[in-house]
Design an enzyme around this catalytic site. Structure first.
Site, PDB file in Angstrom:
ATOM      1  N   THR A  40       5.034   3.611   5.920  1.00  0.00           N
ATOM      2  CA  THR A  40       3.575   3.500   5.990  1.00  0.00           C
ATOM      3  C   THR A  40       3.081   2.122   5.566  1.00  0.00           C
ATOM      4  O   THR A  40       3.737   1.442   4.757  1.00  0.00           O
ATOM      5  CB  THR A  40       2.947   4.561   5.064  1.00  0.00           C
ATOM      6  OG1 THR A  40       1.557   4.262   4.866  1.00  0.00           O
ATOM      7  CG2 THR A  40       3.588   4.578   3.683  1.00  0.00           C
TER       8      THR A  40
ATOM      9  N   HIS B   3      -8.733  12.138   7.385  1.00  0.00           N
ATOM     10  CA  HIS B   3      -8.696  10.929   8.211  1.00  0.00           C
ATOM     11  C   HIS B   3     -10.001  10.714   8.978  1.00  0.00           C
ATOM     12  O   HIS B   3     -10.656  11.670   9.396  1.00  0.00           O
ATOM     13  CB  HIS B   3      -7.515  10.988   9.177  1.00  0.00           C
ATOM     14  CG  HIS B   3      -6.204  10.974   8.455  1.00  0.00           C
ATOM     15  ND1 HIS B   3      -5.366  12.066   8.433  1.00  0.00           N
ATOM     16  CD2 HIS B   3      -5.626  10.031   7.698  1.00  0.00           C
ATOM     17  CE1 HIS B   3      -4.322  11.772   7.683  1.00  0.00           C
ATOM     18  NE2 HIS B   3      -4.443  10.547   7.224  1.00  0.00           N
TER      19      HIS B   3
ATOM     20  N   ARG C 238     -14.317   4.661  -1.570  1.00  0.00           N
ATOM     21  CA  ARG C 238     -13.283   5.630  -1.959  1.00  0.00           C
ATOM     22  C   ARG C 238     -12.238   4.844  -2.744  1.00  0.00           C
ATOM     23  O   ARG C 238     -11.851   3.749  -2.308  1.00  0.00           O
ATOM     24  CB  ARG C 238     -12.688   6.225  -0.685  1.00  0.00           C
ATOM     25  CG  ARG C 238     -11.785   7.400  -0.891  1.00  0.00           C
ATOM     26  CD  ARG C 238     -11.402   8.053   0.431  1.00  0.00           C
ATOM     27  NE  ARG C 238     -10.489   7.219   1.221  1.00  0.00           N
ATOM     28  CZ  ARG C 238      -9.927   7.599   2.373  1.00  0.00           C
ATOM     29  NH1 ARG C 238     -10.208   8.794   2.878  1.00  0.00           N
ATOM     30  NH2 ARG C 238      -9.117   6.797   3.030  1.00  0.00           N
ATOM     31  N   ALA C 239     -11.796   5.394  -3.862  1.00  0.00           N
ATOM     32  CA  ALA C 239     -10.857   4.651  -4.715  1.00  0.00           C
ATOM     33  C   ALA C 239      -9.591   4.287  -3.952  1.00  0.00           C
ATOM     34  O   ALA C 239      -9.056   5.112  -3.194  1.00  0.00           O
ATOM     35  CB  ALA C 239     -10.493   5.478  -5.936  1.00  0.00           C
ATOM     36  N   GLY C 240      -9.128   3.058  -4.149  1.00  0.00           N
ATOM     37  CA  GLY C 240      -7.813   2.674  -3.630  1.00  0.00           C
ATOM     38  C   GLY C 240      -7.776   2.206  -2.184  1.00  0.00           C
ATOM     39  O   GLY C 240      -6.692   1.957  -1.653  1.00  0.00           O
TER      40      GLY C 240
ATOM     41  N   ASN D 212      -2.773   3.095  11.149  1.00  0.00           N
ATOM     42  CA  ASN D 212      -3.552   4.347  11.176  1.00  0.00           C
ATOM     43  C   ASN D 212      -3.294   5.154  12.442  1.00  0.00           C
ATOM     44  O   ASN D 212      -3.868   4.859  13.497  1.00  0.00           O
ATOM     45  CB  ASN D 212      -5.035   4.020  11.017  1.00  0.00           C
ATOM     46  CG  ASN D 212      -5.356   3.610   9.599  1.00  0.00           C
ATOM     47  OD1 ASN D 212      -4.880   2.587   9.107  1.00  0.00           O
ATOM     48  ND2 ASN D 212      -6.132   4.412   8.912  1.00  0.00           N
TER      49      ASN D 212
ATOM     50  N   ILE E 245       2.643  13.602  13.843  1.00  0.00           N
ATOM     51  CA  ILE E 245       3.405  12.564  14.560  1.00  0.00           C
ATOM     52  C   ILE E 245       4.749  13.140  15.027  1.00  0.00           C
ATOM     53  O   ILE E 245       5.220  12.853  16.123  1.00  0.00           O
ATOM     54  CB  ILE E 245       3.570  11.311  13.676  1.00  0.00           C
ATOM     55  CG1 ILE E 245       2.186  10.810  13.219  1.00  0.00           C
ATOM     56  CG2 ILE E 245       4.302  10.190  14.444  1.00  0.00           C
ATOM     57  CD1 ILE E 245       2.223   9.743  12.131  1.00  0.00           C
TER      58      ILE E 245
ATOM     59  N   TYR F 273       1.931   7.940  -3.079  1.00  0.00           N
ATOM     60  CA  TYR F 273       2.372   8.154  -1.693  1.00  0.00           C
ATOM     61  C   TYR F 273       3.126   6.912  -1.193  1.00  0.00           C
ATOM     62  O   TYR F 273       4.285   6.996  -0.767  1.00  0.00           O
ATOM     63  CB  TYR F 273       1.160   8.468  -0.797  1.00  0.00           C
ATOM     64  CG  TYR F 273       1.479   8.393   0.668  1.00  0.00           C
ATOM     65  CD1 TYR F 273       2.433   9.224   1.234  1.00  0.00           C
ATOM     66  CD2 TYR F 273       0.834   7.467   1.503  1.00  0.00           C
ATOM     67  CE1 TYR F 273       2.755   9.140   2.578  1.00  0.00           C
ATOM     68  CE2 TYR F 273       1.142   7.384   2.843  1.00  0.00           C
ATOM     69  CZ  TYR F 273       2.104   8.219   3.377  1.00  0.00           C
ATOM     70  OH  TYR F 273       2.418   8.118   4.710  1.00  0.00           O
TER      71      TYR F 273
ATOM     72  N   PHE G 255      10.412  12.934   9.542  1.00  0.00           N
ATOM     73  CA  PHE G 255       8.960  12.886   9.295  1.00  0.00           C
ATOM     74  C   PHE G 255       8.549  13.763   8.113  1.00  0.00           C
ATOM     75  O   PHE G 255       7.377  13.774   7.748  1.00  0.00           O
ATOM     76  CB  PHE G 255       8.194  13.449  10.502  1.00  0.00           C
ATOM     77  CG  PHE G 255       8.366  12.698  11.780  1.00  0.00           C
ATOM     78  CD1 PHE G 255       7.556  11.617  12.075  1.00  0.00           C
ATOM     79  CD2 PHE G 255       9.319  13.080  12.716  1.00  0.00           C
ATOM     80  CE1 PHE G 255       7.685  10.934  13.268  1.00  0.00           C
ATOM     81  CE2 PHE G 255       9.462  12.407  13.908  1.00  0.00           C
ATOM     82  CZ  PHE G 255       8.649  11.329  14.187  1.00  0.00           C
TER      83      PHE G 255
HETATM   84  N1  UDP Z   1     -13.285   6.710   5.790  1.00  0.00           N
HETATM   85  C1  UDP Z   1     -14.668   6.881   5.738  1.00  0.00           C
HETATM   86  N2  UDP Z   1     -15.139   8.152   5.785  1.00  0.00           N
HETATM   87  C2  UDP Z   1     -14.342   9.255   5.844  1.00  0.00           C
HETATM   88  C3  UDP Z   1     -12.937   9.062   5.896  1.00  0.00           C
HETATM   89  C4  UDP Z   1     -12.446   7.771   5.875  1.00  0.00           C
HETATM   90  O1  UDP Z   1     -15.427   5.924   5.667  1.00  0.00           O
HETATM   91  O2  UDP Z   1     -14.862  10.387   5.844  1.00  0.00           O
HETATM   92  C5  UDP Z   1     -12.751   5.340   5.785  1.00  0.00           C
HETATM   93  C6  UDP Z   1     -11.760   5.057   4.670  1.00  0.00           C
HETATM   94  O3  UDP Z   1     -12.431   4.635   3.505  1.00  0.00           O
HETATM   95  C7  UDP Z   1     -10.894   3.965   5.296  1.00  0.00           C
HETATM   96  C8  UDP Z   1     -10.929   4.281   6.796  1.00  0.00           C
HETATM   97  O4  UDP Z   1     -12.045   5.149   6.986  1.00  0.00           O
HETATM   98  O5  UDP Z   1     -11.488   2.714   5.095  1.00  0.00           O
HETATM   99  C9  UDP Z   1      -9.669   4.983   7.286  1.00  0.00           C
HETATM  100  O6  UDP Z   1      -9.415   6.085   6.424  1.00  0.00           O
HETATM  101  P1  UDP Z   1      -8.290   7.162   6.724  1.00  0.00           P
HETATM  102  O7  UDP Z   1      -8.321   8.161   5.605  1.00  0.00           O
HETATM  103  O8  UDP Z   1      -8.458   7.675   8.108  1.00  0.00           O
HETATM  104  O9  UDP Z   1      -6.933   6.324   6.705  1.00  0.00           O
HETATM  105  P2  UDP Z   1      -6.290   5.346   5.588  1.00  0.00           P
HETATM  106  O10 UDP Z   1      -6.625   3.947   6.051  1.00  0.00           O
HETATM  107  O11 UDP Z   1      -6.880   5.695   4.259  1.00  0.00           O
HETATM  108  O12 UDP Z   1      -4.839   5.647   5.697  1.00  0.00           O
END
Ligand code: UDP
Length: 330
Positions: free
Chosen positions: A117, A189, A282-284, A170, A12, A141, A73
Site C-alpha cells: 500500500t 472510502h 481526518r487524522a493521519g 487508491n 481487489i 496498517y 490479498f
Molecule cells: N475523504 C473525505 N470524505 C469521506 C471519505 C474520505 O473527504 O467521507 C477523503 C479522505 O480524507 C482522503 C480521500 O478522501 O483525503 C481518500 O480517502 P479514502 O478513505 O478513500 O482513501 P485513503 O487515501 O485514506 O486510503
C-alpha cells in the site's frame, strides 16, 4: 499448475480472480469470508473457506492442489481501526504472513505476489512517489504491510522465495460487467461514500479537511481502477514465472484528483446533485499521494488502461446503482 489467491473473495482479490479465470488460469481461492463475499468469487475458481493463520488449513490446500504461485490479498485494511486495534493488524497481517511463509517453505512454493500500500510511505517526501522513497508509515496498517514486505525480503534470502510487492494507491471502480464491485462494511472510502448520496443512502458527503496546501484545500489522491490493479497481478505472476527477481512496485496512474474534483466528477457521471459538507481534517491523512508508475511500466510492462477518473467512477456507479446494498442484493 494452479495459482492460489488468498483473500480472493475481497474487493481487489475478487477482481483479480475474475481476470485469472478469464485468462484460463487454474485458480484456487481461499478466504475466511470475514470481510469477503462468497458471491464475489468467479464460478470458474475452486474455493476453500478458512483462515491463513490456520496452518492445518494451509497444509490441506498445498497438499491437495498443485500451486506454483501465491497471490496474497488476505489482510485487514482499515486505517482507523488499525490505530485503535493495532494487535488485530499485527496478528492478522503479519501473523498471517508468517503462517503463510512457513507453509510455503514446507511445501516448496517459491513465488508470491502480495498486496502492499501507499500507506507504507507515510507522509511522502516528494510527489510523485518513487519506490525508493522513505518509508515511515503513520499507522499500524501501513506499518504491518511494510513489515510483511521485510519478512518476504528475508524469506527470499533464506528460502529462495521470490516476491512481488504491489503498493496500491487508491483502488476504485468495479468490473465492467457490473456483477462484482466494492462492498465494505463499514465503508470508509471516498468514492463509494460519494455514490451513497445519489443512491439515497446518505444525505451528503463530508469533505475531511479544506485547509490542506493543495489547489482547492482538499486532499489529492491517485485513483486506480480495480481492473487495472487486477491486470498488474497477472503481469506480476508472469514476471515471477519468467524468473524475475523480487521487487516492489507502485500501482497508480500518476494523476492526482482533489476530494472536491472527485465529487464534481461523480456529479457529472451520475447526473445528480451531490450535497457536500466541509468538515475538519481526518487524522493521519497526507495532503497529497500520487504514484510514479514508471517502474511498473518499465519492468512489468503495466500501464493503466482506465486512467480517466470519470471512467473509474462510471464503473463504480454501474455496480453501486444496481447493488445499493452490495452483495446483500444478490
Ligand atoms: N475523504 C473525505 N470524505 C469521506 C471519505 C474520505 O473527504 O467521507 C477523503 C479522505 O480524507 C482522503 C480521500 O478522501 O483525503 C481518500 O480517502 P479514502 O478513505 O478513500 O482513501 P485513503 O487515501 O485514506 O486510503
Amino acid at each position: 499448475m494452479s495459482i492460489l489467491i488468498l483473500g480472493g473473495a475481497g474487493y481487489i482479490g475478487s477482481h483479480t480472480v475474475r481476470q485469472l479465470v478469464l485468462a484460463g488460469e487454474e485458480t484456487v481461492v481461499a478466504d475466511n469470508l470475514i470481510t469477503g463475499h462468497k458471491q464475489a468469487i468467479s464460478s470458474g475458481a475452486k474455493f476453500y473457506e478458512g483462515d491463513i493463520r490456520d496452518t492445518v488449513f494451509l497444509d490441506e490446500i498445498f497438499t491437495k492442489e498443485k500451486i506454483d504461485t501465491v497471490v496474497h490479498f488476505a489482510a485487514s485494511s482499515l486505517v482507523s481501526e488499525s490505530v485503535s486495534n493495532p494487535l488485530k493488524y499485527y496478528d492478522n497481517n503479519l501473523g498471517g504472513a508468517i503462517s503463510l511463509v512457513k507453509a510455503m517453505a514446507k511445501h516448496d512454493i517459491h513465488s508470491i505476489v502480495f498486496s502492499s500500500t501507499a500507506a507504507t510511505y507515510g507522509e511522502p517526501e516528494r510527489i510523485p512517489i518513487l519506490e525508493s522513497d522513505r518509508t515511515e508509515p503513520t499507522n499500524p496498517y501501513g506499518e504491518t504491510k511494510l513489515a510483511m514486505e521485510k519478512l518476504f525480503k528475508w524469506a527470499d534470502k533464506a528460502y529462495g522465495m521470490r516476491y512481488v510487492s504491489l503498493r496500491y494507491f487508491n483502488a476504485a471502480g468495479a468490473d465492467e460487467s457490473g456483477d462484482i464491485g466494492e462492498d465494505h462494511n463499514p465503508e470508509s472510502h471516498l468514492i463509494p461514500l460519494i455514490l451513497q448520496v445519489p443512491n439515497g443512502k446518505r444525505k451528503s458527503i463530508s469533505i475531511f479537511g479544506t485547509d490542506y496546501p493543495t489547489k482547492d484545500g482538499t486532499c489529492i489522491r491517485d485513483y486506480i481502477h480495480v481492473t487495472d490493479l487486477a491486470d498488474a497481478h497477472l503481469k506480476a505472476v508472469k514476471y515471477l514465472r519468467d524468473g524475475g527477481a523480487s521487487d516492489i512496485f507502485n500501482l497508480g496512474t500518476g494523476n492526482g484528483f482533489s476530494v472536491r474534483e472527485t465529487i464534481d466528477i461523480a456529479r457529472q457521471v451520475t447526473g445528480r446533485e451531490i450535497a457536500a459538507i466541509d468538515e475538519a481534517r481526518r487524522a493521519g491523512d497526507p495532503a497529497v499521494l500520487v504514484a510514479s508508475g514508471a517502474k511498473a511500466k518499465e519492468i512489468l510492462g503495466w500501464t493503466p488502461q482506465r486512467a480517466a477518473l470519470s471512467e473509474i467512477i462510471e464503473s463504480a456507479w454501474k455496480w453501486h446503482s444496481t447493488h445499493p446494498n452490495g452483495y446483500e442484493d444478490e
